[in-house]
Design a protein around this motif. Sequence first.
Motif, PDB file in Angstrom:
ATOM      1  N   ILE A 103       0.831  -1.082  -0.019  1.00 41.31           N
ATOM      2  CA  ILE A 103      -0.164   0.073  -0.045  1.00 41.31           C
ATOM      3  C   ILE A 103       0.980   1.074   0.079  1.00 41.31           C
ATOM      4  O   ILE A 103       1.592   1.557   1.126  1.00 41.31           O
ATOM      5  N   THR A 104       0.785   2.045  -0.854  1.00 44.31           N
ATOM      6  CA  THR A 104       1.428   3.332  -1.152  1.00 44.31           C
ATOM      7  C   THR A 104       0.582   4.361  -1.307  1.00 44.31           C
ATOM      8  O   THR A 104      -0.628   4.068  -1.383  1.00 44.31           O
ATOM      9  N   PRO A 105       1.166   5.459  -1.052  1.00 42.80           N
ATOM     10  CA  PRO A 105       0.368   6.921  -1.132  1.00 42.80           C
ATOM     11  C   PRO A 105      -0.322   7.002  -2.474  1.00 42.80           C
ATOM     12  O   PRO A 105      -0.282   6.628  -3.443  1.00 42.80           O
ATOM     13  N   VAL A 106      -1.765   7.598  -2.286  1.00 39.00           N
ATOM     14  CA  VAL A 106      -2.536   7.902  -3.606  1.00 39.00           C
ATOM     15  C   VAL A 106      -1.881   9.169  -4.143  1.00 39.00           C
ATOM     16  O   VAL A 106      -1.226   9.947  -3.441  1.00 39.00           O
ATOM     17  N   VAL A 107      -2.317   9.484  -5.397  1.00 39.39           N
ATOM     18  CA  VAL A 107      -1.582  10.417  -6.251  1.00 39.39           C
ATOM     19  C   VAL A 107      -1.392  11.743  -5.885  1.00 39.39           C
ATOM     20  O   VAL A 107      -0.680  12.591  -6.011  1.00 39.39           O
ATOM     21  N   THR A 108      -2.682  12.184  -5.279  1.00 39.13           N
ATOM     22  CA  THR A 108      -2.629  13.877  -4.660  1.00 39.13           C
ATOM     23  C   THR A 108      -3.331  13.829  -3.390  1.00 39.13           C
ATOM     24  O   THR A 108      -4.262  12.910  -2.857  1.00 39.13           O
ATOM     25  N   GLU A 109      -3.156  15.050  -2.565  1.00 43.64           N
ATOM     26  CA  GLU A 109      -3.707  15.232  -1.413  1.00 43.64           C
ATOM     27  C   GLU A 109      -5.193  15.433  -1.611  1.00 43.64           C
ATOM     28  O   GLU A 109      -6.113  14.987  -0.649  1.00 43.64           O
ATOM     29  N   SER A 110      -5.730  15.647  -2.606  1.00 45.28           N
ATOM     30  CA  SER A 110      -7.125  15.931  -2.868  1.00 45.28           C
ATOM     31  C   SER A 110      -7.736  14.613  -3.034  1.00 45.28           C
ATOM     32  O   SER A 110      -8.925  14.474  -2.583  1.00 45.28           O
ATOM     33  N   SER A 111      -7.091  13.476  -3.797  1.00 41.20           N
ATOM     34  CA  SER A 111      -7.590  12.250  -3.970  1.00 41.20           C
ATOM     35  C   SER A 111      -7.798  11.658  -2.324  1.00 41.20           C
ATOM     36  O   SER A 111      -8.796  10.999  -2.109  1.00 41.20           O
ATOM     37  N   ALA A 112      -6.717  12.050  -1.458  1.00 44.90           N
ATOM     38  CA  ALA A 112      -6.771  11.284  -0.104  1.00 44.90           C
ATOM     39  C   ALA A 112      -8.019  11.951   0.740  1.00 44.90           C
ATOM     40  O   ALA A 112      -8.595  11.518   1.340  1.00 44.90           O
ATOM     41  N   ASN A 113      -7.866  13.461   0.298  1.00 42.34           N
ATOM     42  CA  ASN A 113      -9.119  14.031   1.270  1.00 42.34           C
ATOM     43  C   ASN A 113     -10.631  13.456   0.801  1.00 42.34           C
ATOM     44  O   ASN A 113     -11.304  13.562   1.307  1.00 42.34           O
TER      45      ASN A 113
END
Length: 231
Positions: A103-113
């Motif tokens: 599991i790695t980070p999603v592409v953008t902060e907006s996607s995570a939000n």
Amino acid sequence: MYPIVNCISFTGGDTGIAISKKAGMIPLQMELGGKDACLILEDADLDLTASNIVKGGFSYSGQRCTAVKVVLVMESVANALIDKFKAKVAKLTVGPPEDDCDITPVVTESSANFIEGLVMDAKQKGATFCQEYRREGNLIWPLLLDSIHPDMRIAWEEPFGDINKAILISDAMETGTVQINSAPSQGPDHFPFQGLKDSGIGSQGIPNSINMMTKIKTTVINLPTPSYTMG
């Protein structure tokens, strides 16, 4: 050889629907949003099922259009399946891609939000968390939510057994593709890949895409009627 004609091919969600409304007579091929579901019957192999749900839900960190997003399971085996699923999720590694984590980070902060917004909406409406929700920046730990209801956004919005029973259920479903005894996937390029209703228009796949973007032209040659001379 058929001539190539104008065609709009688009991958997206609400934007694709907006494009389709303005396209008029132009042929469309749309891969739009989807909510890939797994249906689990009482006689399912729960170890195999749990493995496929984890693979289908969390490969590529869950950031693919065919990722498992909803699991509909018969109540008689639900708790046993959850226990097996939780054990497998606990083995997933979480961290940066350079460490080859699962599991790695999603592409953008907006996607995570956006993902967090779906999770918090479900929590406020009574969902049960099978793991602690954890987020660091764009990195979100794997999470299973139980007791999901249709009024929860996460039930509909996309965050990026017995063979006779399976066929009967497949025939009754209004969906583009059904995988039996496995996680959702696009399949080989010669397989059609499509969605129904708001999930897409037309069909992808090499022959299907070519056919969508071509138009048959018919040319009829009318030869003169031959005249015969009587000998």
